[in-house]
Design an enzyme around this catalytic site. Structure first.
Site, PDB file in Angstrom:
ATOM      1  CG  ASP A   1      -1.863   1.136   1.286  1.00  0.00           C
ATOM      2  OD1 ASP A   1      -2.781   1.139   0.440  1.00  0.00           O
ATOM      3  OD2 ASP A   1      -1.708   2.046   2.126  1.00  0.00           O
TER       4      ASP A   1
ATOM      5  CD  GLU B   1      15.458 -15.203   2.958  1.00  0.00           C
ATOM      6  OE1 GLU B   1      14.777 -15.844   3.797  1.00  0.00           O
ATOM      7  OE2 GLU B   1      16.013 -14.118   3.219  1.00  0.00           O
TER       8      GLU B   1
HETATM    9  C1  NOJ Z   1      -4.418   3.207  -0.787  1.00  0.00           C
HETATM   10  C2  NOJ Z   1      -5.607   2.339  -0.526  1.00  0.00           C
HETATM   11  O1  NOJ Z   1      -5.990   1.708  -1.719  1.00  0.00           O
HETATM   12  C3  NOJ Z   1      -6.680   3.250   0.044  1.00  0.00           C
HETATM   13  O2  NOJ Z   1      -7.913   2.579   0.146  1.00  0.00           O
HETATM   14  C4  NOJ Z   1      -6.212   3.770   1.376  1.00  0.00           C
HETATM   15  O3  NOJ Z   1      -7.152   4.719   1.866  1.00  0.00           O
HETATM   16  C5  NOJ Z   1      -4.843   4.448   1.268  1.00  0.00           C
HETATM   17  N1  NOJ Z   1      -3.921   3.722   0.460  1.00  0.00           N
HETATM   18  C6  NOJ Z   1      -4.211   4.624   2.630  1.00  0.00           C
HETATM   19  O4  NOJ Z   1      -3.805   3.394   3.147  1.00  0.00           O
END
Ligand code: NOJ
Length: 523
Positions: A198, A239
Site C-alpha cells: 500500500d 528466499e
Molecule cells: C491506498 C488504498 O488503496 C486506500 O484505500 C487507502 O485509503 C490508502 N492507500 C491509505 O492506506
C-alpha cells in the site's frame, strides 16, 4: 507450506480483488467475511481468475476500511480469525488459485500497540512526533495545507499523510524495518503467493520534514531512498521463491515508475495511469505505448487495471462527459448515461484482457455494477468524504456489498435476511446478480467468463499494433487480433478467420461504436 503457483505466474495472471467487507457474508451480520469468501470460491474458480488480492483483512478499527491496521498478524474478528484465513488459503490453493495479501507499511492504526505506547511517551521515534507542525503538507485525502498534523494530549504533534487514525511510521527507525520484514515472512510462511504494498512510494520522508520546495525532490513522494526498502524485501521474496510483490505506486513519470520494477525490486506495480485514462483512442494508445516502453527496459510485465476500491466504477465513469478518473474532479451528481458507460466498460474489459501482462478485476466489475451515488450521508463511512467535509463523495459508492441472487436486498450477500448489508444495495441490482447474469449471453458476467477462458490461448503471445481506421485501436497477440472501436461510427472488421468474442453484437461485418472484438486472424 510452499506456493502452489507456476513459476512467474505473476507475469500474465488475472487477479481478482476481494474487498472482504463487501464480497460475501458468511455469518449473517451484514458484513462480508472470510467464511463468505470460502463459500464463494467455486464462483471464483469458474470465473477463471488466477489469484485473489485481499484488501486488508487484519485487526483494525476500520477508520479507513482496514488500511488502519492494529495487528498485522491477526484477522479482524469481523472477518474471521487466523485459522480461517489459513483454511481459505489452503482451499484456494487446492483450486489452483493464488492469494495476495495487502501490507500497509506507510502508517498503522492509532490503536496499534506501538502508537498506544507512543501516547504514553514510549517509542515516539517510531513515528514523526514534533513540538510544533513543521510543514504545510496536504493530506493524501485532500483538504487544507498543514492538515497532516494532529496534537496529542501532552502537546506534541504527530504526522499522518492520511487520516489522524493512521499515524505515519518513521522509516529511518530500524525497528520499523525489522517489524515489516517479519510481517512479510509471517504471511509468506502461511503460503501467500504475493503481497500488495500500500502507498508504496510514500514511506520515506524528507529528513527534516521540510516543506515542498521548487527544484527539490518531493518531501514524501517517490524519494530515492525508498528503493532500498524494496531491494531488501525482494531478497526476502526470493528466499521463498515464486512469490510476487505488486506495488501501489501513483507516479505519472513512466521512468520513475519503472524504477520500482527493476529486477531487484518489485515484480509488478499497478498501472494506475491506465485506470485513470479517459475513453479516448489517442490517450489510450499513448498510455499503452508508455506502459510497454517503460516496462521493457526493466524486464517487468505490465499490469492493466480499470477499477479498484478507491475509484468510481467504470460503468459510471465511462458514461459521463469526463471519462477520466481523478480524485480531484470527483463530484456529486454528475449526469451519467449508464447504458453508454456499460457499452464502453464491456469494450474496455476486452481491451484490458487483450493486452500483454497481468490484469486486475475489482469485485463487481465482472457484474457491471455501477457507482452507488445515493447512499444516505449517515451511512457513508469513508474518511475521504468526511475529511473533505462532504465536497468529495468518497469511496463508499464502489464498496457496496455484491448481489449474488434473488429479487431483493441482500441479494444473497448474507445467508439470512436478519441483518441489513452494511451499505444499502440498489433495488435495480436484482437484474445484476450472479444468478441473473449466469447463462445470459448479453451479461457482463458471461463476457468476463468467456474472455478469461479465451485469454489463456494468447496470454503469452507477443504484442504488435495492427493497422486500423482512425479512432480505432487494433493489435495482434499472435494469431489473435483485438479491435476496439472508439470512433462514433461502425467500422469494417479487419480480415479474420473467426470471430471469437464481441462486446456488442456485430452489425454484419462491422464493429459498432464503443465496442470491441477478439478475432482469430492467422498470423
Ligand atoms: C491506498 C488504498 O488503496 C486506500 O484505500 C487507502 O485509503 C490508502 N492507500 C491509505 O492506506
Amino acid at each position: 507450506m510452499s506456493s502452489q503457483m507456476s513459476p512467474q505466474w505473476w507475469r500474465s495472471a488475472v487477479i481478482y480483488q476481494v474487498y472482504p467487507r463487501s464480497f460475501a457474508d458468511g455469518n449473517g451480520d451484514g458484513v462480508g467475511d472470510l467464511a463468505g469468501v470460502r463459500n464463494r470460491l467455486p464462483y471464483l474458480k469458474k470465473l477463471g481468475v488466477d489469484a485473489l488480492w485481499f484488501t486488508p483483512w487484519y485487526a483494525s478499527p476500520l477508520a479507513d476500511g482496514g488500511y488502519d491496521v492494529s495487528d498485522y498478524r491477526a484477522i479482524d474478528p469481523l472477518f474471521g480469525d487466523l485459522e480461517e484465513a489459513e483454511r481459505l488459503i489452503a482451499e484456494a490453493h487446492a483450486l489452483g488459485i493464488g492469494i495476495i495479501v495487502d501490507i500497509v507499511p506507510n502508517h498503522i492504526s492509532d490503536q496499534h500497540v506501538w502508537f498506544q505506547e507512543a501516547l504514553q511517551g514510549k517509542g515516539r521515534d517510531r513515528f514523526w512526533f514534533v513540538d510544533e507542525p513543521v510543514n504545510r503538507w496536504i493530506s493524501e485525502f485532500g483538504g487544507q495545507p498543514g492538515n497532516v498534523w494532529t496534537q496529542v494530549p501532552d502537546g506534541q504533534w504527530y504526522l499522518h499523510l492520511f487520516d489522524p487514525a493512521q499515524p505515519d511510521l518513521n522509516w529511518t527507525h530500524p525497528e520499523v524495518h525489522a517489524e515489516f520484514e517479519a510481517v512479510l515472512r509471517f504471511w509468506f510462511d502461511r503460503g501467500v503467493d504475493g503481497i500488495r504494498i500500500d502507498s508504496a512510494g510514500l514511506l520515506v520522508k524528507e529528513p527534516d520534514l521540510a516543506d515542498y520546495a521548487e527544484g527539490q525532490p518531493h518531501p514524501f513522494r517517490d524519494r530515492d531512498e525508498v528503493h532500498d526498502i524494496y531491494r531488501r524485501w525482494r531478497q526476502i521474496a526470493e528466499e521463498y521463491g515464486n512469490r510476487a510483490f505488486v506495488g501501489e505506486v501513483w507516479m505519472p513519470d513512466p521512468v520513475r515508475f519503472a524504477n520500482y520494477l527493476r529486477p531487484d525490486e518489485l515484480h509488478t506495480a499497478f498501472n494506475l495511469e491506465f485506470l485513470c485514462c479517459a475513453w479516448d483512442p489517442e490517450k489510450l494508445r499513448q498510455v499503452i505505448n508508455n506502459t510497454l516502453d517503460s516496462h521493457a527496459p526493466v524486464g517487468a510485465p505490465a499490469t492493466w487495471v480499470l477499477s479498484n476500491h478507491d475509484v468510481t466504477r467504470p460503468v459510471t465513469r465511462y458514461g459521463r462527459e469526463d471519462t477520466a478518473f481523478s480524485f480531484a474532479t470527483k463530484t456529486h451528481d454528475t449526469p451519467t448515461d449508464l447504458d453508454l458507460g456499460t457499452r464502453r466498460a464491456r469494450a474496455a474489459a476486452l481491451l484490458m484482457l487483450g493486452l500483454p501482462g497481468s490484469a486486475y478485476i475489482y469485485q463487481g466489475e465482472e457484474l457491471g455494477l455501477w457507482e452507488v451515488e445515493d447512499i444516505p450521508a449517515d451511512l457513508r463511512q469513508d474518511p475521504m468524504r468526511l475529511r473533505s467535509t462532504g465536497t468529495d463523495p468518497g469511496r463508499d459508492g464502489c464498496r457496496v456489498p455484491l448481489p449474488w441472487s434473488g429479487d431483493q436486498p441482500p441479494f444473497g450477500f448474507s445467508p439470512t435476511d436478519v441483518a441489513k448489508p452494511w451499505l444499502p444495495q440498489p433495488a435495480a441490482w436484482k437484474a445484476y446478480t450472479v444468478e441473473a447474469q449466469t447463462g445470459d449471453p448479453h451479461s457482463m458476467l458471461e463476457l468476463y467468463l468467456s474472455a478469461l477462458q479465451l485469454r489463456r490461448d494468447f496470454q503469452d503471445a507477443d504484442f504488435a499494433w495492427a493497422p486500423s481506421e482512425p479512432d480505432v485501436l487494433a493489435f495482434r497477440r499472435g494469431e489473435h487480433l483485438i479491435v476496439v472501436n472508439l470512433s462514433p461510427n461502425a467500422v469494417e472488421l479487419p480480415e479474420h478467420t473467426e470471430v471469437l468474442l464481441t462486446s456488442r453484437f456485430l452489425a454484419g461485418d462491422r464493429l459498432p461504436p464503443d465496442a470491441a472484438v477478439w478475432l482469430r486472424s492467422g498470423s
